[in-house]
Design a protein around this motif. Structure first.
Motif, PDB file in Angstrom:
ATOM      1  N   ALA A 204      12.277  70.636  27.471  1.00 34.07           N
ATOM      2  CA  ALA A 204      11.949  71.367  28.884  1.00 34.07           C
ATOM      3  C   ALA A 204      11.571  72.795  28.798  1.00 34.07           C
ATOM      4  O   ALA A 204      11.637  73.413  27.891  1.00 34.07           O
ATOM      5  N   ILE A 205      11.034  73.064  29.888  1.00 31.96           N
ATOM      6  CA  ILE A 205      10.656  74.559  29.822  1.00 31.96           C
ATOM      7  C   ILE A 205      11.096  75.239  31.424  1.00 31.96           C
ATOM      8  O   ILE A 205      11.478  74.225  32.212  1.00 31.96           O
ATOM      9  N   GLU A 206      11.543  76.375  31.291  1.00 28.39           N
ATOM     10  CA  GLU A 206      11.866  76.875  32.419  1.00 28.39           C
ATOM     11  C   GLU A 206      10.863  77.582  32.946  1.00 28.39           C
ATOM     12  O   GLU A 206       9.932  78.437  32.736  1.00 28.39           O
ATOM     13  N   VAL A 207      10.725  77.209  34.550  1.00 29.80           N
ATOM     14  CA  VAL A 207       9.579  77.766  35.437  1.00 29.80           C
ATOM     15  C   VAL A 207      10.389  78.661  36.484  1.00 29.80           C
ATOM     16  O   VAL A 207      11.274  78.212  37.224  1.00 29.80           O
ATOM     17  N   TYR A 208       9.815  79.903  36.797  1.00 29.66           N
ATOM     18  CA  TYR A 208      10.085  80.669  37.599  1.00 29.66           C
ATOM     19  C   TYR A 208       9.303  80.510  38.876  1.00 29.66           C
ATOM     20  O   TYR A 208       8.161  80.570  38.999  1.00 29.66           O
ATOM     21  N   LEU A 209       9.831  80.471  40.304  1.00 32.56           N
ATOM     22  CA  LEU A 209       9.004  80.153  41.290  1.00 32.56           C
ATOM     23  C   LEU A 209       9.773  80.957  42.326  1.00 32.56           C
ATOM     24  O   LEU A 209      10.902  81.628  42.466  1.00 32.56           O
ATOM     25  N   HIS A 210       8.570  81.769  43.103  1.00 32.84           N
ATOM     26  CA  HIS A 210       8.878  82.557  44.284  1.00 32.84           C
ATOM     27  C   HIS A 210       9.048  81.703  45.725  1.00 32.84           C
ATOM     28  O   HIS A 210       7.696  81.093  45.739  1.00 32.84           O
ATOM     29  N   PHE A 211       9.688  81.716  46.618  1.00 29.95           N
ATOM     30  CA  PHE A 211       9.480  81.187  47.982  1.00 29.95           C
ATOM     31  C   PHE A 211       9.469  82.034  48.753  1.00 29.95           C
ATOM     32  O   PHE A 211      10.268  83.107  48.855  1.00 29.95           O
ATOM     33  N   LEU A 248       4.560  69.855  39.685  1.00 24.27           N
ATOM     34  CA  LEU A 248       3.423  70.223  40.406  1.00 24.27           C
ATOM     35  C   LEU A 248       3.138  69.252  41.702  1.00 24.27           C
ATOM     36  O   LEU A 248       2.718  70.007  42.637  1.00 24.27           O
ATOM     37  N   ARG A 249       3.250  68.028  41.822  1.00 26.02           N
ATOM     38  CA  ARG A 249       3.156  67.501  43.076  1.00 26.02           C
ATOM     39  C   ARG A 249       4.298  67.926  44.027  1.00 26.02           C
ATOM     40  O   ARG A 249       3.789  67.910  45.180  1.00 26.02           O
ATOM     41  N   ASP A 257       3.677  78.867  50.704  1.00 24.13           N
ATOM     42  CA  ASP A 257       4.911  79.532  50.519  1.00 24.13           C
ATOM     43  C   ASP A 257       5.451  79.386  49.419  1.00 24.13           C
ATOM     44  O   ASP A 257       6.820  79.695  49.210  1.00 24.13           O
ATOM     45  N   CYS A 258       4.700  79.016  48.094  1.00 23.78           N
ATOM     46  CA  CYS A 258       5.589  78.863  46.993  1.00 23.78           C
ATOM     47  C   CYS A 258       4.628  79.235  45.858  1.00 23.78           C
ATOM     48  O   CYS A 258       3.444  78.787  45.757  1.00 23.78           O
ATOM     49  N   VAL A 259       5.080  79.875  44.950  1.00 23.16           N
ATOM     50  CA  VAL A 259       4.075  80.526  43.860  1.00 23.16           C
ATOM     51  C   VAL A 259       4.832  80.495  42.468  1.00 23.16           C
ATOM     52  O   VAL A 259       6.059  80.622  42.429  1.00 23.16           O
ATOM     53  N   ARG A 269      -2.236  76.051  35.341  1.00 29.03           N
ATOM     54  CA  ARG A 269      -2.595  74.519  35.834  1.00 29.03           C
ATOM     55  C   ARG A 269      -2.677  74.419  37.260  1.00 29.03           C
ATOM     56  O   ARG A 269      -3.478  73.896  37.702  1.00 29.03           O
ATOM     57  N   MET A 270      -1.714  75.263  37.794  1.00 35.57           N
ATOM     58  CA  MET A 270      -1.745  75.360  39.412  1.00 35.57           C
ATOM     59  C   MET A 270      -2.968  75.906  39.748  1.00 35.57           C
ATOM     60  O   MET A 270      -3.661  75.736  40.572  1.00 35.57           O
TER      61      MET A 270
END
Length: 284
Positions: A204-211, A248-249, A257-259, A269-270
């Motif tokens: 797994a990898i950790e992905v940081y998201l901002h909403f 990603l889907r 509203d999400c980055v 990739r995005m």
């Protein structure tokens, strides 16, 4: 002794007798070699035939039954799925492409693979998986961890496998996830036990998201979220990701509203997907 029969005299418009004979012929109701209107009326009286406007499925019912069929196949209830497929073919007002697709499904032998897979998972038994992908290629994997996962509309087999050669070029930027795969249960060709150990988890990898915007309050936490906090007008979520495709889907539905903040490989990739979309809509 001949059976006593009742006589019924009918007054019918011209041409009706021929229409009744045609219906009797279609339903294989004959007296000798001739279609029998009398036999047709008798069958209706015994409630052996459906009368009135023929029953057909609405488009909403067809969609619901298609989803039910996929769920039944994934759960290993193959015969029940074929029963629903037969109903769809008999009673659904289907367009030719969908009818052809359902005919192919009902004619294709499908093993209850979920039952077999869950047995290996419960026993922590590594197995060899022969799989035919959407391009018709037969691929072979050595599976050392697996889970049944639900993505969007159906269940999938997600695995950790030894083989990586088939994805190293496509996922050169994500070597952390090379061993993880996701398979449709109905495309499995064979499963055989093999020797060796059971891993117990995926890479797994950790992905940081901002909403942003309405999602600061509306976002619903996922089981894979390992951190979730609001910082002013931004909600930061850290997600444990094992499958980049489904990740990603999922976040694509949030639009602006999400980055993705990090890692850079997932962010790029995005970016490539957004660039491709802009190109298709003549924005680049």
């Amino acid at each position: 002794m001949p059976r006593k029969k009742e006589t019924l005299t009918l007054s019918i418009p011209p041409g009706t007798k021929a229409q009744l004979e045609e219906i009797a012929r279609r339903l294989n109701i004959f007296w000798g070699k001739s279609p029998s209107p009398s036999g047709l009326i008798s069958a209706i009286a015994r409630q052996e035939l459906e009368v009135g406007k023929p029953f057909t499925l609405t488009s909403e019912q067809v969609n619901a039954l298609q989803q039910a069929t996929a769920a039944l196949i994934d759960a290993g209830h193959v015969e029940a799925a074929k029963t629903i497929l037969t109903l769809l073919l008999d009673r659904g007002n289907l367009e030719p492409p969908l009818r052809q697709s359902l005919l192919q499904q009902i004619g294709k032998p499908t093993e209850p693979w979920r039952i077999e897979v869950e047995k290996f998972i419960n026993q922590e038994q590594p197995f060899r998986l022969l799989y035919r992908n959407s391009q018709g290629q037969d691929l072979d994997y050595t599976v050392r961890y697996a889970e049944i996962c639900f993505y969007e509309k159906r269940f999938y087999l997600q695995v950790w496998c030894e083989e990586t050669a088939d994805v190293e070029e496509e996922m050169a930027d994500l070597p952390e996830l090379w061993h993880n795969r996701c398979f449709r249960l109905d495309r499995i060709q064979a499963i055989l036990p093999t020797s060796g150990g059971w891993r117990g988890e995926f890479d797994a990898i950790e992905v940081y998201l901002h909403f942003y915007g309405w999602l600061v309050k509306a976002y619903q936490p996922k089981p894979e979220d390992i951190d979730d906090k609001v910082m002013g007008e931004v909600r930061q979520v850290v997600r444990r990701v094992v499958n980049h495709f489904w990740f990603l889907r999922e976040i694509s539905r949030y639009w602006e509203d999400c980055v993705i903040l990090s890692p850079e490989s997932m962010r790029q990739r995005m970016q490539k997907k957004v660039q491709r979309l802009c190109h298709l809509y003549d924005l680049l």
